[in-house]
Design an enzyme around this catalytic site. Structure first.
Site, PDB file in Angstrom:
ATOM      1  N   HIS A  33       0.844  -1.207   0.000  1.00  0.00           N
ATOM      2  CA  HIS A  33       0.000   0.000   0.000  1.00  0.00           C
ATOM      3  C   HIS A  33       0.875   1.252   0.000  1.00  0.00           C
ATOM      4  O   HIS A  33       1.938   1.287   0.633  1.00  0.00           O
ATOM      5  CB  HIS A  33      -0.932   0.010   1.216  1.00  0.00           C
ATOM      6  CG  HIS A  33      -1.976   1.068   1.115  1.00  0.00           C
ATOM      7  ND1 HIS A  33      -1.728   2.377   1.472  1.00  0.00           N
ATOM      8  CD2 HIS A  33      -3.244   1.048   0.650  1.00  0.00           C
ATOM      9  CE1 HIS A  33      -2.813   3.098   1.231  1.00  0.00           C
ATOM     10  NE2 HIS A  33      -3.747   2.315   0.742  1.00  0.00           N
ATOM     11  N   GLU A  67      -3.526   2.204  -7.333  1.00  0.00           N
ATOM     12  CA  GLU A  67      -3.908   3.366  -6.522  1.00  0.00           C
ATOM     13  C   GLU A  67      -2.884   4.475  -6.738  1.00  0.00           C
ATOM     14  O   GLU A  67      -1.799   4.441  -6.134  1.00  0.00           O
ATOM     15  CB  GLU A  67      -3.894   2.992  -5.029  1.00  0.00           C
ATOM     16  CG  GLU A  67      -4.910   1.974  -4.619  1.00  0.00           C
ATOM     17  CD  GLU A  67      -5.204   2.066  -3.121  1.00  0.00           C
ATOM     18  OE1 GLU A  67      -6.370   2.309  -2.790  1.00  0.00           O
ATOM     19  OE2 GLU A  67      -4.288   1.925  -2.308  1.00  0.00           O
TER      20      GLU A  67
HETATM   21  P1  13P Z   1      -9.152   6.983  -0.132  1.00  0.00           P
HETATM   22  O1  13P Z   1     -10.339   6.202  -0.655  1.00  0.00           O
HETATM   23  O2  13P Z   1      -9.374   7.615   1.183  1.00  0.00           O
HETATM   24  O3  13P Z   1      -8.609   7.898  -1.180  1.00  0.00           O
HETATM   25  O4  13P Z   1      -8.006   5.874   0.132  1.00  0.00           O
HETATM   26  C1  13P Z   1      -7.718   4.950  -0.853  1.00  0.00           C
HETATM   27  C2  13P Z   1      -6.853   3.901  -0.274  1.00  0.00           C
HETATM   28  O5  13P Z   1      -5.717   4.141   0.073  1.00  0.00           O
HETATM   29  C3  13P Z   1      -7.429   2.572  -0.114  1.00  0.00           C
HETATM   30  O6  13P Z   1      -6.447   1.640   0.206  1.00  0.00           O
END
Ligand code: 13P
Length: 235
Positions: free
Chosen positions: A88, A157
């Protein structure tokens, strides 16, 4: 579809219990067939799930041992945890995990047969350099990672979209996911400022197999609404 709620360092044990009651009832009442995974903090792992999976946001890649402040396999086994988030952005960029450490975690938990939600994503400075630089950056996050691992779920992400309210355009998300699809057959999730307002359209994009939601997943009702949107897409 696969919908994941990443609580990060939010919610107490009691709050998690109340949350799970709402989500589990919703999943049962609506006969939801999508995969729902909740990643609560370690302190709230006691919950025995009925129709959703519970995973951990992190763990140390050993069975047990002298690793102060860490949680290892033995502690996860007690709670029957078989799902883990690895790589992450906050672990990479806030906690300073290196690709080498991340790959070591991946190897260890893959050997244990865990479902691994593996996260990749670029900072804004890289995105601004264009698609080629972006994919090169993501390729570096695949070093030491087995992209053919059968229980892999890959989450894209973008670092700059996490917790900011900013998201790439739908075309940009689709472009990255299409490039990722050439590298792996694993389900591909998008994460970064997903909320009720945009979850449905993001899940409808090509090569998007679900979402990994942070802040907006903290509301059980909002998370259920996103689950409903996924179910609607099938009809
Ligand atoms: P947000 O949805 O708060 O942008 O976070 C995304 C995230 O890091 C999920 O692992």
């Amino acid at each position: 579809m696969i919908l994941c709620a990443n609580f990060k360092a939010n919610k107490t044990r009691q709050e998690t219990r109340a949350y799970m009651a709402v989500v589990e009832s919703f999943v049962s009442a609506n006969a939801i067939e999508d995969t729902i995974i909740v990643f609560p903090p370690f302190t709230a792992l006691e919950h025995i799930p009925r129709n959703v999976l519970i995973g951990v946001q992190n763990a140390y890649p050993v069975s047990n041992g002298a690793f102060t402040g860490e949680i290892a396999l033995e502690q996860l086994e007690e709670f029957d945890i078989k799902t883990i988030l690895i790589g992450h952005s906050e672990r990479r960029h806030v906690l300073g995990e290196t690709q080498e450490q991340i790959a070591e975690k991946f190897r260890f938990f893959a050997e244990q047969g865990f479902v691994i939600v593996y996260c990749v994503g670029e900072p804004l400075t890289i995105r601004e350099q264009g698609n080629e630089a972006l994919m090169r950056y993501i390729d570096d996050q695949f070093v030491g990672i087995d992209l053919s691992y059968p229980d892999l779920i890959l989450a894209y992400e973008p670092v700059w979209a996490i917790g900011t309210g900013l998201t790439p355009s739908n075309d940009e998300i689709e472009a990255v996911h299409t490039a990722l699809r050439l590298k792996t057959t694993a389900p591909l999730l998008y994460g970064g400022s997903v909320k009720v307002d945009n979850a449905g359209e993001i899940m409808a994009l090509g090569n998007v197999d679900g979402v990994l939601v942070g802040s907006a997943s903290l509301s059980a009702n909002d998370f259920c609404e996103m689950i409903a949107q996924a179910a609607e897409l099938k009809q």
